[in-house]
Design an enzyme around this catalytic site. Sequence first.
Site, PDB file in Angstrom:
ATOM      1  CG  PHE A 471      -1.872   1.151   1.280  1.00 57.33           C
ATOM      2  CD1 PHE A 471      -3.091   1.072   0.631  1.00 57.33           C
ATOM      3  CD2 PHE A 471      -1.562   2.324   1.977  1.00 57.33           C
ATOM      4  CE1 PHE A 471      -3.993   2.132   0.668  1.00 57.33           C
ATOM      5  CE2 PHE A 471      -2.455   3.385   2.014  1.00 57.33           C
ATOM      6  CZ  PHE A 471      -3.675   3.283   1.352  1.00 57.33           C
ATOM      7  CD  GLU A 472       3.689   4.748  -2.413  1.00 61.37           C
ATOM      8  OE1 GLU A 472       4.538   5.589  -2.046  1.00 61.37           O
ATOM      9  OE2 GLU A 472       3.973   3.560  -2.720  1.00 61.37           O
ATOM     10  CG  HIS A 473       1.276   5.409   4.931  1.00 55.83           C
ATOM     11  ND1 HIS A 473       1.619   6.653   5.427  1.00 55.83           N
ATOM     12  CD2 HIS A 473       0.403   4.876   5.832  1.00 55.83           C
ATOM     13  CE1 HIS A 473       0.980   6.857   6.566  1.00 55.83           C
ATOM     14  NE2 HIS A 473       0.239   5.796   6.838  1.00 55.83           N
ATOM     15  N   PRO A 474       0.525   7.743   2.449  1.00 53.94           N
ATOM     16  CG  PRO A 474      -1.199   8.915   3.472  1.00 53.94           C
ATOM     17  CD  PRO A 474      -0.792   7.538   3.057  1.00 53.94           C
ATOM     18  N   GLY A 477       5.314   6.221   2.606  1.00 47.44           N
ATOM     19  CA  GLY A 477       5.700   5.602   1.343  1.00 47.44           C
ATOM     20  C   GLY A 477       5.170   4.184   1.276  1.00 47.44           C
TER      21      GLY A 477
END
Length: 641
Positions: A471-474, A477
């Site tokens: 998952f691309e975390h805000p 990363g």
Amino acid sequence: MKHFILSITCSIALLNIGHAQNNSFQSEKLWPEQDEKATNYTVKGERHGQSFFKKHQFPEVQYEAGDNLAFDIYHTPDVMYHWYKKWAEQYPEITELYEVAKSFEGRPILQMTITNKKTGKHTDKPAAYFEGGRHGGEVTSSESVLWLTQHLLENYGKDPAITKLIDTKTIYVRPQNNPDGSTMYLFTEQRNRSTVRPYDVDRDGLMDEDPEEDLNGDGIIHSMRKKAVTEEEKEKANYIIDPRDPKGRLMKRVFEGQGDWLMYSEGIDNDGDGKYNEDGIGGLDLHRNYPENWRPDSGGDMTGRGYTQWGAGEYPLSEIETRSTVLWLLSHPNISVVNSLDTRVPMHLRPPSTSSSEESMFPSDLELYKKFDAMGVSITGYPWAGDVYETYSTRYKVNRLTGDPLKPNPLFGHGPDFGYFYYGAMWYGDELWNNGAMKDYDGNGIYDDYDALRWDDEENGSNGFKEWEKFEHPQLGEVEIGGFHPKFFSQNGPAWQLEGWIKKQSLFNLAMAMELPQIELEDIKVKTIAEGQYEVSVSWINSGGLPVALEQAKRVKIVQEDRIMLDFEKELTKGYENAIVQITSPALYDKTIYTGYTNAGEKKSASFIVKVNQKEPVKAKLKLLSTRGGYVEKEITIGSN
């Protein structure tokens, strides 16, 4: 950082919980869980963070009451209350349903009294009290109280032991002591320790400003793991992939700087302090809010050298949910047995919480607790039973991270300590469920996440663990989201496991209720000793398994001595030495015979000398009064024509 969203507080209406029983259950408003048009669930209270969350329904939960009550699924507080209202209508001769208080948000906290009304008032009988739901997310505890209630009611008149219990004793049941927390837990992705009252967990001057977020939209707050890449991350990394699981799912904690991964709960850092989800909805702990041996909350020790207790609240009994329990119990001193249930560590948990049993308990009281410990383990099969201070704190002997031996650890403001040291009762705070660790698969003497993962794979269809997904975390990363289901695997079990656990726990609670003291009259004799003079001899026995007072109950004077009285019509005793009826023994002005405290199985006797100054016989009420052994009254005739 998110914009701060303030929601509106509500005033709390307090009841006279000592005496009043409010039987009106009409809701004055539509609660967010009842509003079918609303897509969000709003939590009351002024906070610096988000107060509304997307509604979510879990397949493990029943949200609308059906025709039958089954325990292969969890139930919302409203569904539970549906059944209590139905039972109150179905069994009016042995039940009374009433509101003891309103929660922080204003929801009713309902309680039921179970006893045969035809055999006497509930307060005239020995009693037990069972409570669930103090910790909002520990919903298994409420299910156990619900199961026990149904078991008692449906077996009255069928099971001789249960019928006798309800005929001669009183059982008080409170399934939801914290309906705010449980309702939010079951209708949203949010979790909480206790109530939803705003609380500054991280002591930064802001309340509830950093809740968890369901980033991937599955309605569940899982864990996040991030591979350490930068030097700063590598210095903090304190997790590795546990080699015991060949699939690389399990994480093992190590010292900072010795790991490859960082672990977080699912969400973002709302307040920019470098911590994730550390200050969500609520956070204080109702089970640290009791008055016995209470300590200030974190930061409350001005010396920096004393003790504090995380989650203790502003002051003892600052929370209505705890206060309603304590004040109600103090107004009902006929209760000898209590179990206020929690979840996750399978243990029969009891006092003391701040010292060793031998150091602070009367030996005879401790022996009774040990008897109940053994009885509990034989019924439930829990691996532990004992006190909080030593048994609970050192059950695994060594710290799994450091290898240092574990030492006894005090817990302040704890319910079991109030129950014994203040209230003088047999009080447990039992914990149900085991985090899925059914057995020690690797033989290391510890029931840990590896054991839970093995059981989940072999017996639970791997439904308790979400495989890690990128998952691309805000802010962080690339991370991976996954891990154990926090609500219906870690904190509470899969729904198909529910009834087995709550039934065993309820049978232990029932077994304790069967041990309640019981004062019974054995014989009353009236003998003529001279013209107009009579000896009234009374004998009785405590047929129960508990004394009418623990030694601690005597010390704190929660229980009065057993006593016998002869009660005549007022006209017969007027005139002192010229009265028609005189009690000449006892010779004191106080004609009550105080007989101390009757132990389990003990027989006692006492006698009055009565002078009757007329030829006609007189009637009297013989009263045998025991705070926790019950009240017995019998009419007798003295004298003869």
